[in-house]
Design a protein around this motif. Structure first.
Motif, short mmCIF file in Angstrom:
data_model
loop_
_atom_site.label_atom_id
_atom_site.label_comp_id
_atom_site.label_asym_id
_atom_site.label_seq_id
_atom_site.Cartn_x
_atom_site.Cartn_y
_atom_site.Cartn_z
N TYR A 26 -4.31 5.82 10.19
CA TYR A 26 -4.58 4.59 9.19
C TYR A 26 -3.12 4.05 8.48
CZ TYR A 26 -7.13 1.86 5.65
OH TYR A 26 -7.50 1.00 4.95
N LEU A 51 -9.58 3.27 18.16
CA LEU A 51 -10.15 3.40 16.66
C LEU A 51 -10.13 4.86 16.15
CD1 LEU A 51 -13.20 1.02 17.33
CD2 LEU A 51 -10.84 0.69 16.20
N TRP A 52 -10.15 5.94 16.96
CA TRP A 52 -10.41 7.20 16.26
C TRP A 52 -8.87 7.52 15.89
CZ3 TRP A 52 -8.30 11.81 19.32
CH2 TRP A 52 -8.72 13.01 18.34
N ALA A 92 -7.78 5.40 12.72
CA ALA A 92 -8.62 6.25 11.52
C ALA A 92 -8.05 7.16 11.15
CB ALA A 92 -10.21 6.61 11.93
N THR A 144 -12.48 3.06 21.91
CA THR A 144 -12.96 4.35 20.99
C THR A 144 -11.84 5.42 20.65
OG1 THR A 144 -15.03 4.06 21.81
CG2 THR A 144 -14.77 6.30 20.63
#
Length: 450
Positions: free
Chosen positions: A333, A326-327, A330, A323
């Motif tokens: 990016y 991915l955070w 994001a 998690t």
């Protein structure tokens, strides 16, 4: 330079990749939708059986449509209804090339004789023979010209019963009534348009008489006649099958006629004996016998041990780490852009940040002053090169150079610089742009004066 850098940015590559992925997904979804819609339109057409499923379910009978995809416990099936929309088994249909050929098409999708017999030998089955061409589904009109060929049906009937003398016949009147005694000793009458009947020595009539029946209890072909396709299946011990020659008794078009709906409900309740009724549209055998099927040494429940302690703590930690990953991904990016990592990138970012703060705080006058200093330094670099620019980068030094080499523009440059130096910190944007424009014009004249 800026154009070349922007073309090679990772963001552009990611955008192309995402676009290709989206296009592929749309194409696959469209293909699946078209294929599913074809069968769905057939089931919902006047010749389909969706209405039968709704009618049975609304009267307390457990009924479902099945198109395949998972194994079904055959011991839980009381009656398997197999609608046949193929007049020539074991042969691929010819695809229509014109609208007329499409309307007169006799086969909707392909089935095999082996498939029908294997299912019929494993669970009690009702095989529904075809009657109408595709034109009936497409136009919604049941006209005798749209009936399938009788010779094809004779061959199909012989394949299912093993009786080569079986034959199809048609009623001479538009509507034909068939008498039926219900389980409650009530006399009901089935009404069928352009009745498609048959006779066979291998069948006992259930609805109709021996010379003209539309529903019959028939013997399945012997294994030697069926090329012993299913001799290795221990659970296949059923030797009889119900055959319905006229689908208009129970399809969406015929259920509303006469007492057809009540007759079908009575027949299904008597045959299914409170078990599931499955309307099978699949093209494979998805039946599973829990008695003869070998027991698996491992089951899916064995995997649960890997989600108990101490593994559970590891899974929770891995989930939190994923998690967090991915955070952060994001937010960022992708890799750092090249223009933010080169020489002088830190100074450039600092200048950009300062300019943004001054702009947001409304200090356009102060921002114009800072811009004038930077612009004079840039003009000095253009004229004298990076090595000697520091001697002329200040406003006074550059003004003295202008008076000496470009006297025609000296007064104009002095006026522009003095007006900018005297600007208040807070200035309307239109006035600030006007001052910058005056400075840019005189600097352009000086820079390009030969």
């Amino acid at each position: 330079m800026s154009g070349s850098v922007s073309v090679g940015r990772p963001g552009a590559i990611r955008l192309e990749t995402v676009a290709i992925t989206v296009v592929c997904a749309i194409v696959l979804a469209a293909g699946w939708y078209i294929l599913s819609q074809r069968q769905q339109s057939l089931r919902q057409s006047p010749g389909g059986l969706d209405g039968l499923q709704v009618w049975l379910a609304s009267n307390g009978v457990s009924a479902q449509n099945f198109t395949g995809g998972w194994l079904m416990d055959q011991t839980s099936i009381g009656l398997l209804i197999q609608p046949v929309y193929d007049t020539v088994l074991d042969k691929g249909r010819d695809y229509p090339a014109t609208k007329e050929e499409l309307l007169l098409q006799q086969d909707e999708y392909d089935l095999t004789r082996t498939l029908l017999l294997r299912k019929a030998r494993r669970v009690p089955s009702l095989v529904v023979l075809p009657k109408w061409r595709s034109g009936m589904r497409l136009t919604g009109m049941a006209h005798p010209v749209l009936l399938v060929e009788r010779n094809r049906l004779n061959t199909l009937l012989a394949d299912l019963t093993g009786d080569s003398r079986s034959k199809i016949s048609y009623a001479e009147t538009p509507f034909t009534d068939f008498r039926f005694e219900s389980s409650e000793d009530k006399t009901l009458r089935a009404k069928v348009y352009a009745a498609q009947m048959f006779q066979s020595d291998a069948c006992e009539p259930v609805l109709g008489n021996r010379d003209a029946m539309i529903l019959a209890d028939c013997a399945l072909p012997k294994e030697e006649d069926a090329k012993k396709e299913d001799a290795d299946e221990d659970s296949e011990d059923i030797d009889r099958v119900l055959i319905l020659s006229d689908p208009d008794l129970l399809n969406n078009h015929g259920l509303r006629l006469g007492d057809n709906a009540r007759i079908v409900l009575d027949l299904v309740r008597a045959r299914a004996e409170e078990s599931n009724v499955v309307i099978d549209y699949s093209r494979s055998v998805w039946l599973r016998d829990p008695i003869t099927m070998p027991e698996r040494e491992r089951t899916w429940s064995d995997l649960l041990r890997f989600f108990e302690q101490p593994f559970l703590t590891l899974w929770i930690g891995a989930g939190l780490l994923l998690t967090l990953f991915l955070w952060r991904a994001a937010l960022r990016y992708g890799p750092v852009r090249p223009e933010t990592t080169g020489p002088g990138a830190g100074k450039m970012l600092a200048v950009q940040a300062r300019a943004r703060l001054m702009r947001l705080s409304g200090q356009d006058g102060a921002l114009v002053g800072e811009y004038a200093v930077a612009r004079v330094a840039a003009a000095a670099t253009t004229l004298f090169g990076a090595a000697n620019a520091r001697h002329y980068s200040s406003g006074n030094a550059f003004l003295k150079y202008t008076e000496r080499r470009h006297p025609a523009y000296a007064n104009r440059l002095r006026a522009a610089l003095e007006s900018i130096d005297g600007l208040p910190a807070h200035l309307p944007a239109s006035a600030a742009i006007h001052k910058i424009d005056e400075l840019e014009q005189v600097l352009e004249l000086i820079t390009h004066d030969t």
